[in-house]
Design an enzyme around this catalytic site. Structure first.
Site, mmCIF file in Angstrom:
data_model
loop_
_atom_site.group_PDB
_atom_site.id
_atom_site.type_symbol
_atom_site.label_atom_id
_atom_site.label_comp_id
_atom_site.label_asym_id
_atom_site.label_seq_id
_atom_site.Cartn_x
_atom_site.Cartn_y
_atom_site.Cartn_z
ATOM 1 N N LYS A 1 0.812 -1.213 0.000
ATOM 2 C CA LYS A 1 0.000 0.000 0.000
ATOM 3 C C LYS A 1 0.853 1.274 0.000
ATOM 4 C CE LYS A 1 -4.166 -2.060 0.729
ATOM 5 N NZ LYS A 1 -3.888 -3.481 0.993
ATOM 6 N N ASP A 2 2.079 1.179 0.514
ATOM 7 C CA ASP A 2 2.951 2.362 0.549
ATOM 8 C C ASP A 2 3.223 2.913 -0.849
ATOM 9 O OD1 ASP A 2 3.376 2.550 3.350
ATOM 10 O OD2 ASP A 2 4.897 0.977 3.271
#
Ligand SMILES: *Cc1c(COP(=O)(O)O)cnc(C)c1O
Length: 464
Positions: A112-113
């Site tokens: 998700k980063d």
């Protein structure tokens, strides 16, 4: 580039509108009006270049009428400098023609980063230019929340409210959200499931008055900007394995269908992809849909791969829209069936379109544990339970003869994010990486609320 809702009532929007708004006002999801095309020469030229450079080239056509190339270049450089691996998204060979794409080298240890750090840059730039404030409300099955909080902490123009299902995220996942002390960060533990959290967020977006009162903005995986950012690592991984001359297949541990839809986007942009394999845990709605054509959400099972404990796979609507040739009315009809009757049925044509490019495999808890144990004893490497679901699917895809040739499994999280499940399966406890060693000594800050729209709305209103 202009953007249209899948349901046809919210059309011709700019990238910035789509970024800030997330969900379309008709309840649909935004898609670019057309797919930008990269030539084989352009794609080949990505080989050996820094990740942030490739990100700039892949993303630019989606934003270029609103964000300059130079500004985008700086944003990509800033976002991807926060990864602690020189390759950003390294490939590890695990078999003759099998690779793992490691996507968990960012600050919150999950893929998700990649999208969220870029979103943070985009929000800061756009809100600063417009001199506006935004209230971000998002639902998380564990990893989105931490990534959003890390990317948006301390920003002056953004208040962030993250809803997670109480007791249904790992302690490490929760602490990565609740131990962040910033005035603009608010954690809400909802007494319900992830699907309940997602339904609360959707209801808040559907409430016109509330939406404008707090200037609501979305960061969930329905946000187009996230998908766009995730398309990048399909390009970088493919060219390191001989793409675009070679067709690569991918296995993607899937929940909300954002990450795998990014693979579809890459293929529409000209990247030769053979098969996109959906990997699910016991929450196998997509496996059932691909086999029967009926999309029927069931009870959510709680598993050791909680970020995929999802029955309503929101981004699937984007693929359905593509399969229907962007027939907005037809998409709206199916989504209305889902709302009214709790399910929808795909036609043979639509199903054929989807099966051409996608396959789907589920694994149960025992298979996932066995995979973690097997990888640990064979290679000494610890993998997280989501990646294990992916590797089980990779094996099933090969056994079924659905995939031949190079196959890349996306490793979506670091094992240290799910230490209990990893230790139970392998007998070894993964250590938290540098910078996070004291996570369990930090103080937590969160508000527990019932699964009640009025209560959650009131809490947000009074805080902003
Ligand atoms: C979010 C997440 C997934 C599922 O990704 P989608 O884009 O929702 O399909 C898989 N694994 C991990 C570790 C995640 O955080």
């Amino acid at each position: 580039m202009r953007y249209h809702s899948t349901r046809g009532q919210d059309m011709n929007r700019s990238f910035t509108d789509v970024l800030l708004q997330g969900l379309a006002s008709d309840g649909g999801l935004f898609l670019p009006e057309s797919w930008p095309h990269l030539s084989a020469e352009q794609i080949s030229a990505f080989a050996g270049r820094p990740y942030a450079d490739v990100a700039h080239d892949v993303i630019l056509p989606f934003v270029s009428d609103e964000i300059s190339s130079g500004t985008l270049r700086n944003m990509c450089a800033a976002a991807y400098s926060r990864f602690n691996h020189p390759a950003t998204a390294p490939l590890i060979q695990v078999g003759n023609e099998d690779w793992i794409l490691e996507l968990a080298h960012g600050p919150t240890l999950a893929f998700k980063d990649f999208a969220m750090l870029l979103l943070g840059q985009l929000f800061e730039h756009v809100l600063g230019e417009r001199n506006e404030r935004l209230t971000i409300v998002g639902a998380t099955s564990g990893d989105t929340g931490a990534a959003a909080i890390e990317a948006l902490r301390g920003l002056r123009n953004v208040n962030v409210f993250i809803l997670h299902p109480e007791g249904r995220v790992s302690d490490t996942q929760r602490r990565m959200m609740t131990c962040v002390r910033e005035d603009n960060i608010h954690n809400i533990a909802v007494q319900g499931t992830f699907d309940d959290c997602q339904a609360l967020v959707k209801a808040m977006f559907a409430d016109e008055a509330f939406r404008s009162d707090v200037r609501l903005g979305a960061i969930n995986s329905i946000n187009w900007a996230r998908i766009m950012a995730q398309a990048v690592y399909y390009f970088t991984s493919s060219v390191s394995l001989g793409g675009p001359a070679k067709k690569i297949s991918y296995v993607v541990p899937t929940g909300n269908f954002g990450d795998i839809f990014a693979g579809y986007v890459a293929s529409r942009m000209g990247l030769p992809i053979d098969k996109l394999c959906i990997a699910t845990n016991l929450n196998d709605i997509l496996v059932r849909t691909l086999s029967t054509g009926c999309y029927v959400p069931q009870e959510t099972h709680k598993t050791i791969s909680p970020s995929m404990d999802i029955q309503v796979s929101s981004n699937f609507e984007r693929l359905v829209s593509e399969a229907l040739g962007r027939d907005h009315a037809a998409v709206a009809t199916l989504m209305n069936d889902l709302k009214e009757n709790g399910n929808f049925t795909l036609s043979e044509n639509v199903l054929g379109f989807i099966r051409e490019e996608f396959a789907a495999y589920a694994s149960d808890e025992a298979e996932s544990r066995e995979m973690m144990a097997r990888v640990s004893s064979r290679t000494g490497q610890l993998i997280d339970p989501h990646t294990a679901v992916g590797l089980v699917a990779a094996e099933k895809a090969r056994q079924a003869g659905d995939v031949s040739g190079p196959l890349v499994t996306l490793s979506t999280a670091h094992p240290a994010k799910f230490p209990d499940a990893v230790e139970e399966a392998t007998g070894r406890r993964p250590a938290l990486p540098a910078g996070l060693e004291d996570l369990f000594e930090r103080e937590e800050l969160l508000k527990v609320l019932p699964n009640d729209l009025a209560v959650v709305k009131q809490h947000i209103l009074s805080a902003v």
